[in-house]
Design an enzyme around this catalytic site. Structure first.
Site, PDB file in Angstrom:
ATOM      1  N   TYR A  12       0.950  -1.251 -12.211  1.00 53.23           N
ATOM      2  CA  TYR A  12      -0.458  -1.265 -12.604  1.00 53.23           C
ATOM      3  C   TYR A  12      -0.682  -0.617 -13.975  1.00 53.23           C
ATOM      4  O   TYR A  12      -1.691   0.057 -14.183  1.00 53.23           O
ATOM      5  CB  TYR A  12      -1.331  -0.598 -11.530  1.00 53.23           C
ATOM      6  CG  TYR A  12      -1.199  -1.267 -10.177  1.00 53.23           C
ATOM      7  CD1 TYR A  12      -1.666  -2.566  -9.988  1.00 53.23           C
ATOM      8  CD2 TYR A  12      -0.592  -0.621  -9.108  1.00 53.23           C
ATOM      9  CE1 TYR A  12      -1.538  -3.196  -8.763  1.00 53.23           C
ATOM     10  CE2 TYR A  12      -0.458  -1.249  -7.868  1.00 53.23           C
ATOM     11  CZ  TYR A  12      -0.938  -2.537  -7.705  1.00 53.23           C
ATOM     12  OH  TYR A  12      -0.808  -3.161  -6.502  1.00 53.23           O
ATOM     13  N   GLU A  70       3.771  -6.793   1.882  1.00 45.45           N
ATOM     14  CA  GLU A  70       3.400  -7.181   0.508  1.00 45.45           C
ATOM     15  C   GLU A  70       3.367  -5.959  -0.404  1.00 45.45           C
ATOM     16  O   GLU A  70       2.331  -5.631  -0.983  1.00 45.45           O
ATOM     17  CB  GLU A  70       1.989  -7.793   0.507  1.00 45.45           C
ATOM     18  CG  GLU A  70       1.764  -8.962   1.400  1.00 45.45           C
ATOM     19  CD  GLU A  70       0.257  -9.277   1.579  1.00 45.45           C
ATOM     20  OE1 GLU A  70      -0.591  -8.553   1.022  1.00 45.45           O
ATOM     21  OE2 GLU A  70      -0.035 -10.247   2.279  1.00 45.45           O
ATOM     22  N   PRO A  71       4.474  -5.247  -0.552  1.00 42.14           N
ATOM     23  CA  PRO A  71       4.418  -4.046  -1.393  1.00 42.14           C
ATOM     24  C   PRO A  71       4.416  -4.387  -2.878  1.00 42.14           C
ATOM     25  O   PRO A  71       5.014  -5.374  -3.304  1.00 42.14           O
ATOM     26  CB  PRO A  71       5.707  -3.304  -1.031  1.00 42.14           C
ATOM     27  CG  PRO A  71       6.647  -4.371  -0.581  1.00 42.14           C
ATOM     28  CD  PRO A  71       5.813  -5.472   0.010  1.00 42.14           C
ATOM     29  N   GLY A  72       3.730  -3.572  -3.653  1.00 43.81           N
ATOM     30  CA  GLY A  72       3.748  -3.707  -5.109  1.00 43.81           C
ATOM     31  C   GLY A  72       4.227  -2.403  -5.723  1.00 43.81           C
ATOM     32  O   GLY A  72       5.379  -2.247  -6.108  1.00 43.81           O
ATOM     33  N   CYS A 117     -11.402   4.281 -29.466  1.00 41.47           N
ATOM     34  CA  CYS A 117     -12.696   4.941 -29.710  1.00 41.47           C
ATOM     35  C   CYS A 117     -13.518   5.067 -28.435  1.00 41.47           C
ATOM     36  O   CYS A 117     -14.556   4.405 -28.289  1.00 41.47           O
ATOM     37  CB  CYS A 117     -13.455   4.167 -30.781  1.00 41.47           C
ATOM     38  SG  CYS A 117     -12.493   4.100 -32.279  1.00 41.47           S
ATOM     39  N   GLU A 118     -13.032   5.840 -27.508  1.00 36.50           N
ATOM     40  CA  GLU A 118     -13.724   6.112 -26.234  1.00 36.50           C
ATOM     41  C   GLU A 118     -13.302   7.504 -25.806  1.00 36.50           C
ATOM     42  O   GLU A 118     -12.100   7.814 -25.842  1.00 36.50           O
ATOM     43  CB  GLU A 118     -13.238   5.174 -25.117  1.00 36.50           C
ATOM     44  CG  GLU A 118     -13.440   3.724 -25.358  1.00 36.50           C
ATOM     45  CD  GLU A 118     -14.557   3.141 -24.510  1.00 36.50           C
ATOM     46  OE1 GLU A 118     -15.202   3.886 -23.746  1.00 36.50           O
ATOM     47  OE2 GLU A 118     -14.781   1.937 -24.638  1.00 36.50           O
ATOM     48  N   ARG A 163      -4.664   3.589 -16.039  1.00 37.64           N
ATOM     49  CA  ARG A 163      -4.946   4.243 -14.758  1.00 37.64           C
ATOM     50  C   ARG A 163      -5.680   5.588 -14.909  1.00 37.64           C
ATOM     51  O   ARG A 163      -6.598   5.855 -14.125  1.00 37.64           O
ATOM     52  CB  ARG A 163      -3.667   4.416 -13.923  1.00 37.64           C
ATOM     53  CG  ARG A 163      -2.956   3.080 -13.641  1.00 37.64           C
ATOM     54  CD  ARG A 163      -1.837   3.206 -12.610  1.00 37.64           C
ATOM     55  NE  ARG A 163      -2.369   3.479 -11.294  1.00 37.64           N
ATOM     56  CZ  ARG A 163      -2.354   4.667 -10.736  1.00 37.64           C
ATOM     57  NH1 ARG A 163      -1.786   5.689 -11.349  1.00 37.64           N
ATOM     58  NH2 ARG A 163      -2.888   4.845  -9.551  1.00 37.64           N
ATOM     59  N   GLY A 189       0.756  -1.247   0.000  1.00 32.48           N
ATOM     60  CA  GLY A 189       0.000   0.000   0.000  1.00 32.48           C
ATOM     61  C   GLY A 189       0.780   1.287   0.000  1.00 32.48           C
ATOM     62  O   GLY A 189       0.201   2.358  -0.241  1.00 32.48           O
ATOM     63  N   TYR A 200      -9.108   5.536 -12.950  1.00 32.24           N
ATOM     64  CA  TYR A 200      -9.137   6.229 -11.638  1.00 32.24           C
ATOM     65  C   TYR A 200      -8.958   7.733 -11.763  1.00 32.24           C
ATOM     66  O   TYR A 200      -8.715   8.404 -10.761  1.00 32.24           O
ATOM     67  CB  TYR A 200      -7.996   5.723 -10.731  1.00 32.24           C
ATOM     68  CG  TYR A 200      -7.772   4.245 -10.716  1.00 32.24           C
ATOM     69  CD1 TYR A 200      -8.719   3.385 -10.155  1.00 32.24           C
ATOM     70  CD2 TYR A 200      -6.606   3.700 -11.240  1.00 32.24           C
ATOM     71  CE1 TYR A 200      -8.500   2.016 -10.138  1.00 32.24           C
ATOM     72  CE2 TYR A 200      -6.388   2.337 -11.216  1.00 32.24           C
ATOM     73  CZ  TYR A 200      -7.342   1.503 -10.668  1.00 32.24           C
ATOM     74  OH  TYR A 200      -7.112   0.151 -10.655  1.00 32.24           O
TER      75      TYR A 200
HETATM   76  N1  LLP Z   1      -1.556  -7.017  -0.902  1.00 27.45           N
HETATM   77  C1  LLP Z   1      -2.846  -7.087  -1.251  1.00 27.45           C
HETATM   78  C2  LLP Z   1      -3.721  -8.038  -0.583  1.00 27.45           C
HETATM   79  C3  LLP Z   1      -3.356  -6.234  -2.241  1.00 27.45           C
HETATM   80  O1  LLP Z   1      -4.647  -6.284  -2.571  1.00 27.45           O
HETATM   81  C4  LLP Z   1      -2.490  -5.300  -2.883  1.00 27.45           C
HETATM   82  C5  LLP Z   1      -3.004  -4.414  -3.932  1.00 27.45           C
HETATM   83  C6  LLP Z   1      -1.140  -5.291  -2.492  1.00 27.45           C
HETATM   84  C7  LLP Z   1      -0.705  -6.143  -1.497  1.00 27.45           C
HETATM   85  C8  LLP Z   1      -0.149  -4.350  -3.117  1.00 27.45           C
HETATM   86  O2  LLP Z   1      -0.504  -3.025  -2.890  1.00 27.45           O
HETATM   87  P1  LLP Z   1       0.492  -1.837  -3.340  1.00 27.45           P
HETATM   88  O3  LLP Z   1       1.741  -1.912  -2.505  1.00 27.45           O
HETATM   89  O4  LLP Z   1       0.792  -2.028  -4.777  1.00 27.45           O
HETATM   90  O5  LLP Z   1      -0.278  -0.604  -3.082  1.00 27.45           O
HETATM   91  N2  LLP Z   1      -4.784  -0.900  -9.784  1.00 27.45           N
HETATM   92  C9  LLP Z   1      -4.698   0.065  -8.720  1.00 27.45           C
HETATM   93  C10 LLP Z   1      -4.092  -0.526  -7.457  1.00 27.45           C
HETATM   94  C11 LLP Z   1      -4.811  -1.751  -6.967  1.00 27.45           C
HETATM   95  C12 LLP Z   1      -4.178  -2.361  -5.742  1.00 27.45           C
HETATM   96  C13 LLP Z   1      -4.775  -3.684  -5.461  1.00 27.45           C
HETATM   97  N3  LLP Z   1      -4.201  -4.386  -4.343  1.00 27.45           N
HETATM   98  C14 LLP Z   1      -3.928   1.285  -9.219  1.00 27.45           C
HETATM   99  O6  LLP Z   1      -3.501   1.298 -10.361  1.00 27.45           O
HETATM  100  O7  LLP Z   1      -3.773   2.253  -8.481  1.00 27.45           O
END
Ligand code: LLP
Length: 427
Positions: free
Chosen positions: A383, A285-287, A355-356, A324, A248, A328
């Site tokens: 993402y 769990e960072p993404g 075409c949107e 994105r 997050g 969003y």
């Molecule tokens: N763990 C769980 C259970 C999650 O659902 C997520 C993201 C993460 C970890 C990783 O979160 P992060 O560190 O990336 O914030 N598509 C959206 C973001 C959706 C996030 C979904 N879950 C965007 O482009 O902003």
């Protein structure tokens, strides 16, 4: 001496003289070599983002499980596995990605609200680290599948701490109205139930409150609520071997100032220490924070279309490549690959060819660009490629990883043949 100008939020993207570079590689040269739209990632940027977590974890028992939904390209997964990460997955497809790179399946956490029986079975057979359980009905199914396989499933329960992550409603997940996790007040009952299930081994507790969080406050709130629960659960005689605080942490898209992972975890460990949990196994769990600022999407300007109310800059990247903004209303900085161009500055809506009306990448941007020149959409490492689609029968873009002065094609561009291969004509 050439001047080097760094861009905010993207430490490995900079202008050298008038050319936009990722590390030591010119993006114009990559556009020429591979065509556009093209995603380009900085290896150094990903590793320095990871190092910020790892520096914050020195002397602790803490591990990063990269949430690959942010960007699941195999070469990127290889990089994170090589540097000590486990993975957070949400489908069997993502598990197959871990297998494809030969990484340790014993470091895989399986999250998500809708795991199927088949997915649960395969994950158990492959020996993953644990399931993050999101409901009582899912817990019962995991138990049944484990018993069928004469094994025990390691689980942690995802708690919904009812904390406002102060982010976009679509990416806030820790509030009562969200579909995620088990309500705080139902959690104890769920652990009691889990204790009675022969196919379940209780391992930990988990929470994830949302994405693109730019302050420590919501994490502190969630942590205190989770630790209250840990106290109560352990009073039941269940011991928890790990605490997972999810992902997050936000990045800079438009002047946001999120804390570094290292600084944030210094604050969070203060609370963990005060409450006597500083020695526990901590999981994150960072993404986005590992890959978001490491990537750019480069695109060629196709047409400049002046209008009475608006000027449009029509580029060859679209909402299928960088979804994105359409999804969003997210902001991504857009800059030319060639600075100091002779063309006059004008204000454009930067749009794609789909075409949107929703197919826009940036609104009201001051740019001096000409047809045939290129722009870079910044902070496109997370993402974007992983959420891309084939809408309008557009092949997905290619991806390149830059490492110093070298560049590696890590995914070739999809061609129309790729797109048609699964379809069958009627007789
Ligand atoms: N763990 C769980 C259970 C999650 O659902 C997520 C993201 C993460 C970890 C990783 O979160 P992060 O560190 O990336 O914030 N598509 C959206 C973001 C959706 C996030 C979904 N879950 C965007 O482009 O902003």
């Amino acid at each position: 001496m050439t001047q080097s100008k760094h861009l905010p939020g993207a430490p490995h993207v900079h202008y050298e003289a008038d050319q936009l570079m990722v590390e030591g590689v010119s993006l114009r040269a990559l556009a020429k070599e591979h065509g556009t739209p093209l995603f380009v990632y900085s290896k150094a940027s990903m590793l320095s983002a990871l190092k910020s977590y790892q520096d914050g974890f020195v002397g602790r028992q803490a591990r990063v499980h990269y949430a690959m939904k942010a960007n699941s390209s195999l070469a990127i997964l290889q990089l994170f596995a090589k540097h000590g990460c486990g993975f957070d997955i949400v489908s069997i497809g993502e598990l197959e990605r871990v297998k494809a790179i030969g990484a340790d399946l014993g470091l895989v956490i399986f999250s998500g609200v809708g795991k199927t029986r088949a997915e649960i079975r395969q994950a158990l057979q492959e020996g993953i680290f644990c399931f993050n359980v999101e409901s009582v009905s899912e817990l019962d199914v995991i138990n049944e599948v484990a018993l069928e396989l004469s094994t025990k499933a390691a689980i942690s329960v995802r708690v919904n701490p009812n904390v406002d992550a102060q982010t976009h409603p679509y990416i806030s997940t820790g509030l009562k109205g969200n579909k995620f996790g088990v309500a705080h007040e139902d959690t104890l009952r769920l652990y009691q139930h889990a204790q009675t299930l022969q196919g379940i081994e209780i391992k930990g507790i988990d929470c994830h409150i949302g994405s693109q969080i730019t302050q420590v406050g919501p994490y502190l709130d969630a942590m205190n609520k989770v630790l209250d629960l840990v106290d109560a659960i352990e009073d039941l005689g269940v011991s928890l071997s790990h605490i997972d605080f999810g992902g997050g942490l936000g990045i800079q898209y438009e002047g946001e100032r999120p804390p570094s992972a290292q600084d944030m975890w210094a604050e969070l460990f203060k609370v963990l220490d005060q409450r006597g949990y500083g020695e526990r196994q901590i999981i994150v769990e960072p993404g986005r924070s590992l890959v978001g600022n490491a990537g750019v999407c480069i695109s060629e300007v196709q047409y400049l279309k002046p209008g009475e109310q608006k000027n449009f800059c029509i580029i060859d990247a679209a909402m299928n490549d960088v979804p994105r903004p359409a999804m969003y209303e997210a902001f991504h900085e857009i800059v030319p690959l060639l600075a100091h161009q002779s063309s006059p500055m004008a204000v454009y809506d930067v749009v794609g060819p789909i075409c949107e009306s929703g197919d826009w990448l940036g609104r009201e941007r001051s740019l001096n660009v000409q047809v045939g020149e290129h722009v870079a959409i910044l902070s496109a490492g997370a993402y974007c490629m992983s959420m891309s689609s084939n809408y309008n029968t557009r092949g997905r873009a290619a991806e390149v990883l830059v490492d110093g002065n070298a560049s590696h094609l890590i995914r070739r561009r999809e061609n129309t043949q790729d797109l048609l291969q699964f379809e069958r004509l009627l007789d």
